[in-house]
Design a protein around this motif. Structure first.
Motif, PDB file in Angstrom:
ATOM      1  N   THR A 472       0.832  -1.201   0.000  1.00  0.00           N
ATOM      2  CA  THR A 472       0.000   0.000   0.000  1.00  0.00           C
ATOM      3  C   THR A 472       0.863   1.246   0.000  1.00  0.00           C
ATOM      4  O   THR A 472       0.612   2.199  -0.745  1.00  0.00           O
ATOM      5  N   PHE A 473       1.880   1.241   0.845  1.00  0.00           N
ATOM      6  CA  PHE A 473       2.745   2.410   0.963  1.00  0.00           C
ATOM      7  C   PHE A 473       3.409   2.747  -0.377  1.00  0.00           C
ATOM      8  O   PHE A 473       3.458   3.902  -0.786  1.00  0.00           O
ATOM      9  N   ALA A 474       3.882   1.729  -1.075  1.00  0.00           N
ATOM     10  CA  ALA A 474       4.664   1.963  -2.282  1.00  0.00           C
ATOM     11  C   ALA A 474       3.817   2.049  -3.544  1.00  0.00           C
ATOM     12  O   ALA A 474       4.096   2.853  -4.439  1.00  0.00           O
ATOM     13  N   PHE A 475       2.758   1.218  -3.630  1.00  0.00           N
ATOM     14  CA  PHE A 475       2.063   1.068  -4.909  1.00  0.00           C
ATOM     15  C   PHE A 475       0.587   1.430  -4.894  1.00  0.00           C
ATOM     16  O   PHE A 475      -0.053   1.454  -5.945  1.00  0.00           O
ATOM     17  N   GLY A 476       0.006   1.672  -3.719  1.00  0.00           N
ATOM     18  CA  GLY A 476      -1.402   2.043  -3.666  1.00  0.00           C
ATOM     19  C   GLY A 476      -2.299   0.877  -3.271  1.00  0.00           C
ATOM     20  O   GLY A 476      -1.852  -0.107  -2.678  1.00  0.00           O
ATOM     21  N   ASP A 477      -3.566   0.994  -3.619  1.00  0.00           N
ATOM     22  CA  ASP A 477      -4.563   0.010  -3.210  1.00  0.00           C
ATOM     23  C   ASP A 477      -4.232  -1.377  -3.732  1.00  0.00           C
ATOM     24  O   ASP A 477      -3.713  -1.545  -4.845  1.00  0.00           O
ATOM     25  N   ARG A 478      -4.568  -2.383  -2.927  1.00  0.00           N
ATOM     26  CA  ARG A 478      -4.400  -3.777  -3.316  1.00  0.00           C
ATOM     27  C   ARG A 478      -5.675  -4.274  -3.990  1.00  0.00           C
ATOM     28  O   ARG A 478      -6.755  -3.747  -3.785  1.00  0.00           O
ATOM     29  N   LYS A 479      -5.540  -5.327  -4.761  1.00  0.00           N
ATOM     30  CA  LYS A 479      -6.696  -5.992  -5.345  1.00  0.00           C
ATOM     31  C   LYS A 479      -7.008  -7.213  -4.478  1.00  0.00           C
ATOM     32  O   LYS A 479      -6.117  -7.994  -4.156  1.00  0.00           O
ATOM     33  N   PRO A 480      -8.273  -7.393  -4.060  1.00  0.00           N
ATOM     34  CA  PRO A 480      -8.603  -8.576  -3.257  1.00  0.00           C
ATOM     35  C   PRO A 480      -8.434  -9.851  -4.066  1.00  0.00           C
ATOM     36  O   PRO A 480      -8.424  -9.840  -5.291  1.00  0.00           O
ATOM     37  N   ARG A 481      -8.297 -10.978  -3.347  1.00  0.00           N
ATOM     38  CA  ARG A 481      -8.001 -12.258  -3.976  1.00  0.00           C
ATOM     39  C   ARG A 481      -9.295 -13.011  -4.308  1.00  0.00           C
ATOM     40  O   ARG A 481     -10.174 -13.177  -3.461  1.00  0.00           O
ATOM     41  N   VAL A 482      -9.397 -13.471  -5.551  1.00  0.00           N
ATOM     42  CA  VAL A 482     -10.553 -14.246  -5.996  1.00  0.00           C
ATOM     43  C   VAL A 482     -10.077 -15.624  -6.439  1.00  0.00           C
ATOM     44  O   VAL A 482      -9.152 -15.739  -7.250  1.00  0.00           O
ATOM     45  N   PHE A 483     -10.682 -16.671  -5.894  1.00  0.00           N
ATOM     46  CA  PHE A 483     -10.376 -18.040  -6.294  1.00  0.00           C
ATOM     47  C   PHE A 483     -11.417 -18.540  -7.292  1.00  0.00           C
ATOM     48  O   PHE A 483     -12.588 -18.162  -7.222  1.00  0.00           O
ATOM     49  N   VAL A 484     -10.979 -19.400  -8.194  1.00  0.00           N
ATOM     50  CA  VAL A 484     -11.882 -20.085  -9.113  1.00  0.00           C
ATOM     51  C   VAL A 484     -11.668 -21.577  -8.937  1.00  0.00           C
ATOM     52  O   VAL A 484     -10.732 -22.013  -8.278  1.00  0.00           O
ATOM     53  N   LEU A 485     -12.494 -22.387  -9.609  1.00  0.00           N
ATOM     54  CA  LEU A 485     -12.380 -23.821  -9.418  1.00  0.00           C
ATOM     55  C   LEU A 485     -11.184 -24.378 -10.196  1.00  0.00           C
ATOM     56  O   LEU A 485     -11.018 -24.068 -11.354  1.00  0.00           O
ATOM     57  N   PRO A 486     -10.157 -24.958 -10.273  1.00  0.00           N
ATOM     58  CA  PRO A 486      -9.297 -25.806 -11.149  1.00  0.00           C
ATOM     59  C   PRO A 486     -10.112 -26.998 -11.356  1.00  0.00           C
ATOM     60  O   PRO A 486     -10.888 -27.085 -12.019  1.00  0.00           O
TER      61      PRO A 486
END
Length: 623
Positions: A472-486
């Motif tokens: 956050t400090f260096a690059f800004g907002d994070r993207k939340p993690r989304v899982f899909v089925l394999p």
């Protein structure tokens, strides 16, 4: 958790972080812009928090109680007022029913194996924020999606139905055969069926424990949940599964709306959790360690797997858990960009003359507590009404003492949060704020035990906390993690015994000193989209809220999404589609139902004329 203690805990974690730094699918036909892209909205609906309720393969194979139709059938899930949707991965899962696929080798309760050669990253289904904080409103044939708004979901009914389905699946041979064949397709061997039966029994037993702990005769109905009660009982089970004290989850509240919460000093109806934002001068983004602690507590209550060791480890080792810290940070940062909903163009136009009259009344009578907001950055100081004078904080130097005005609303949410206790079990001897505070005794306040558990989970994920802060400090907002089925045995709630002497708890709450014995007022931006009203959802619309308490309706229908724009709230008409439940402040004998009181929030309501009430309602459509 106590605010001072929470700040110590989060401050310690923030120091670590600082050292590393030197979002059939039915789309609304009248879409509402709240500042998010389509991708961000989808992340809000699908991102993991580390919540793990049931393996996806099991949920997909489960049948509804009493019939052979799929449990996840759209009509069935919509009956609980969850919003059916097709994920970007092609799965038919309601809004907020998120996949989690983390490595489970260090977990405990959810480290289940039901077939030979099974890997450690099996997909589980849990819930994220959007399951409880996404609203959908209909009017005149238009459907409006409100992200961050209060759901109408019947969580209590959903969990009961899930538990009953699990129980029937285990006890009915034909039903079990269909379930096992679907789960083990391609691997359906006698050995794997034995493994599946054992793992299934483990899940049912855990569900039974939670059912026993949360049992209450009170029905929540649509749009309410005793989240604190469920979180507290989950912590009690984690600390001592055999010795935990059941505390009835009998103080349901209306799901709060989430826009603007990052601008508040404290959140929750009882202002129990402090926000603690750190703004990066480099990226301009915000990392809020207080919000991370609050959200960690939420995930613990909503199906996280937390491992509290039998022997106390070194302090910084913390607890292993499924809480996904980095995804939580991403969800919270995205929420900071969510704009309050505006009165839709599809609704009847606002009477600007009447609204202007209401604005003057609002400024004179309401704005000192419900402070106005004009943007997404202004910080809002606390406005808290305490139950008793002992809890009123001392005045600041040079300022006059504040006169305490008790809220007079139903006290049970805040009272239970303050008074509930359980055996500390494996948490005994830990400090009440994990890094600081008094050691937990044999029987401890669950507020302290929750604080300790949150601190232990975050300490256990310290590398992720530091990584999220540094990113956050260096690059800004994070993207939340989304899982899909394999097995939980279903029992009628109406015959559950009362476990605590309620009056004794209430007497404590009305006399003892605590900074969480009261309720917080907050800005009313977007309030038109957040009914029913009061913290416990006991008032159907804004007009009723402006009546003297004795003139408010004692019962009304709930369950429809149909909006009534004149008085601002969901329709209470029995003929409105979906209005299948009745909320009531009294029981069949006319006795008040604890947790359902619609009293309070009376600041001269009786002095208002009918025209003034309607003017105030008209103005609040514009907030």
């Amino acid at each position: 958790m106590r605010k001072a203690g929470a700040m110590k805990l989060f401050g310690a974690l923030a120091a670590l972080a600082a050292a590393s730094c030197a979002k059939p699918q039915t789309q609304p036909r009248a879409p509402m812009s709240q500042g998010w892209t389509g991708e961000q909205q989808a992340d809000w609906y699908e991102a993991t928090q580390g919540s793990r309720l049931i393996p996806y393969a099991w949920l997909a194979a489960l049948e509804q109680p009493g019939n052979e139709r799929p449990f996840l059938d759209d009509e069935h899930m919509a009956g609980f007022r969850y919003l059916p949707r097709t994920t970007r991965g092609g799965l038919r899962l309601p809004v907020g029913f998120a996949l989690d696929g983390q490595n489970d080798e260090r977990l405990s309760r959810t480290r289940l194996r039901w077939k030979a050669g099974q890997g450690p990253e099996e997909r589980w289904v849990g819930m994220n924020c959007s399951a409880c904080h996404t609203a959908e409103i209909t009017h005149a044939g238009q459907t409006i999606r409100v992200d961050g708004g209060p759901t109408l979901a019947d969580f209590q009914g959903f969990i009961e139905a899930l538990n009953l389905s699990l129980s029937q699946t285990a006890s009915d041979p034909a039903r079990w055969d269909r379930f096992a064949a679907a789960v083990l397709k391609g691997d359906d061997t006698p050995r794997n069926r034995t493994m599946l039966r054992r793992s299934f029994a483990r899940l049912r037993l855990w569900q039974a424990d939670q059912l026993r702990m949360n049992r209450t005769p009170l029905r929540y109905g649509y749009g309410r949940l005793d989240a604190f009660g469920h979180i507290y009982n989950k912590v009690a089970l984690l600390a001592s599964r055999k010795g935990a004290t059941p505390n009835p989850a009998d103080a349901p509240v209306s799901y709060p709306f989430l826009w603007n919460i990052h601008q508040l000093d404290h959140v929750q109806y009882n202002a129990v959790v402090a926000n603690a934002p750190f703004d990066s001068f480099l990226s301009g983004a915000t990392f809020d360690i207080g919000a991370l602690g609050r959200n960690t507590g939420e995930v613990i209550g909503v199906f996280a797997d937390v491992v509290i060791p039998r022997k106390k480890p070194p302090l910084l080792t913390g607890f292993v858990s499924s809480v996904d810290v980095e995804s939580l940070v991403g969800l919270e940062q995205q929420l900071m960009r969510l704009e309050p909903p505006k009165w839709p163009g599809a609704f009847p136009a606002i009477d600007e003359r009447l609204a202007a009259e209401g604005e003057a009344l609002f400024k004179a009578n309401c704005a000192s507590c419900h402070l106005p907001l004009s943007d997404l950055t202004t910080r809002v100081p606390d406005r808290i009404a305490f139950f008793n004078d002992a809890s009123q904080p001392p005045p600041k130097p040079g300022e006059p003492a504040q006169r305490n005005s008790p809220p007079l609303t139903d006290p049970w949410m805040a009272c239970n949060a303050y008074a509930y206790q359980s055996a500390s079990g494996r948490l005994r001897g830990y400090r009440a704020e994990y890094f600081s505070g008094d050691a937990l005794p044999q029987t401890a306040n669950l507020s302290a035990m929750l604080s300790t558990t949150v601190g232990g989970a975050l300490a256990g994920a310290k590398k992720d906390v530091i990584a999220a802060a540094a990113s956050t400090f260096a690059f800004g907002d994070r993207k939340p993690r989304v899982f899909v089925l394999p097995e939980a045995e279903f029992a009628p709630f109406g015959v559950a015994p009362r476990i605590d002497p309620r009056q004794a708890r209430l007497n404590r709450c009305m006399t003892e000193k605590s900074e969480i014995l009261g309720y917080k007022a907050r800005p009313l931006t977007g309030v038109w989209a957040t009914g029913p009203y009061l913290h416990n959802g006991s008032v159907p619309n804004l007009y009723q809220l402006l009546l003297p308490p004795e003139r408010r309706v004692a019962a009304f229908r709930v369950g429809t999404r149909e909006f009534e724009p004149k008085h601002v709230g969901y329709s209470t008409d029995e003929a409105a589609p979906g209005n299948t439940q009745v909320f009531s402040t009294v029981d069949a004998q006319g006795r008040p139902i604890p947790g359902n009181s619609n009293a309070g929030h009376d600041y001269g309501n009786g002095r208002l004329t009918e025209a003034q009430r309607l003017a105030l309602v008209e103005y609040m459509k514009k907030l």
